[in-house]
Design a protein around this motif. Structure first.
Motif, PDB file in Angstrom:
ATOM      1  N   LEU A   8       0.691  -1.177   0.088  1.00 15.91           N
ATOM      2  CA  LEU A   8      -0.096   0.012   0.012  1.00 15.91           C
ATOM      3  C   LEU A   8       0.768   1.370   0.063  1.00 15.91           C
ATOM      4  CD1 LEU A   8      -2.945  -0.999   2.358  1.00 15.91           C
ATOM      5  CD2 LEU A   8      -3.013  -0.253  -0.126  1.00 15.91           C
ATOM      6  N   ALA A   9       1.848   1.218   0.696  1.00 13.38           N
ATOM      7  CA  ALA A   9       2.873   2.362   0.723  1.00 13.38           C
ATOM      8  C   ALA A   9       3.385   2.582  -0.691  1.00 13.38           C
ATOM      9  CB  ALA A   9       4.127   2.194   1.542  1.00 13.38           C
ATOM     10  N   GLY A  10       3.920   1.805  -1.400  1.00 15.91           N
ATOM     11  CA  GLY A  10       4.382   1.740  -2.726  1.00 15.91           C
ATOM     12  C   GLY A  10       3.257   2.224  -3.666  1.00 15.91           C
ATOM     13  N   THR A  11       2.112   1.836  -3.500  1.00 12.78           N
ATOM     14  CA  THR A  11       0.912   1.934  -4.424  1.00 12.78           C
ATOM     15  C   THR A  11       0.787   3.392  -4.092  1.00 12.78           C
ATOM     16  OG1 THR A  11       0.364  -0.293  -4.365  1.00 12.78           O
ATOM     17  CG2 THR A  11      -1.319   1.583  -4.995  1.00 12.78           C
ATOM     18  N   GLY A  12       0.288   4.016  -3.043  1.00 17.26           N
ATOM     19  CA  GLY A  12       0.315   5.324  -2.541  1.00 17.26           C
ATOM     20  C   GLY A  12       1.359   6.370  -3.415  1.00 17.26           C
ATOM     21  N   GLY A  13       2.569   5.912  -3.153  1.00 14.91           N
ATOM     22  CA  GLY A  13       3.540   6.798  -3.761  1.00 14.91           C
ATOM     23  C   GLY A  13       3.378   7.129  -5.224  1.00 14.91           C
TER      24      GLY A  13
END
Length: 93
Positions: A8-13
């Motif tokens: 989710l962090a990678g997707t959000g970024g």
């Protein structure tokens, strides 16, 4: 930090970096200048009134217009990506 949080962090970024140019354009900061009647135009008017008639170099309006016209710098992309990653990680919690 689990795998779901990392995903989710990678997707959000990535999502924030991809969305930034569209968001800037939607509020009126475009390659052709500030769009009349837009949120950007209202910001520009307020900034000009506050500084005595012109928009100061380095002000938020000037920075956003530069990004709208020329795109985000590498440093700005990093900052936007980190913000998106933080939001993505927060969602995972």
């Amino acid at each position: 930090m689990g795998l779901g949080t990392l995903i989710l962090a990678g997707t959000g970024g990535a999502a924030f970096i991809a969305a930034a140019p569209f968001v800037l354009g939607a509020v009126g900061f475009t390659a052709g200048g500030i769009v009349a009647g837009s949120v950007a135009a209202k910001m520009m008017g307020a900034a000009a009134a506050a500084s005595g008639g012109g928009v100061a170099a380095g002000s938020m309006v000037a920075i956003l217009q530069s990004a709208g016209a020329a795109g985000l710098s590498a440093a700005a992309n990093v900052a936007v990506g980190v913000g998106g990653a933080l939001v993505g990680a927060a969602i995972a919690i």
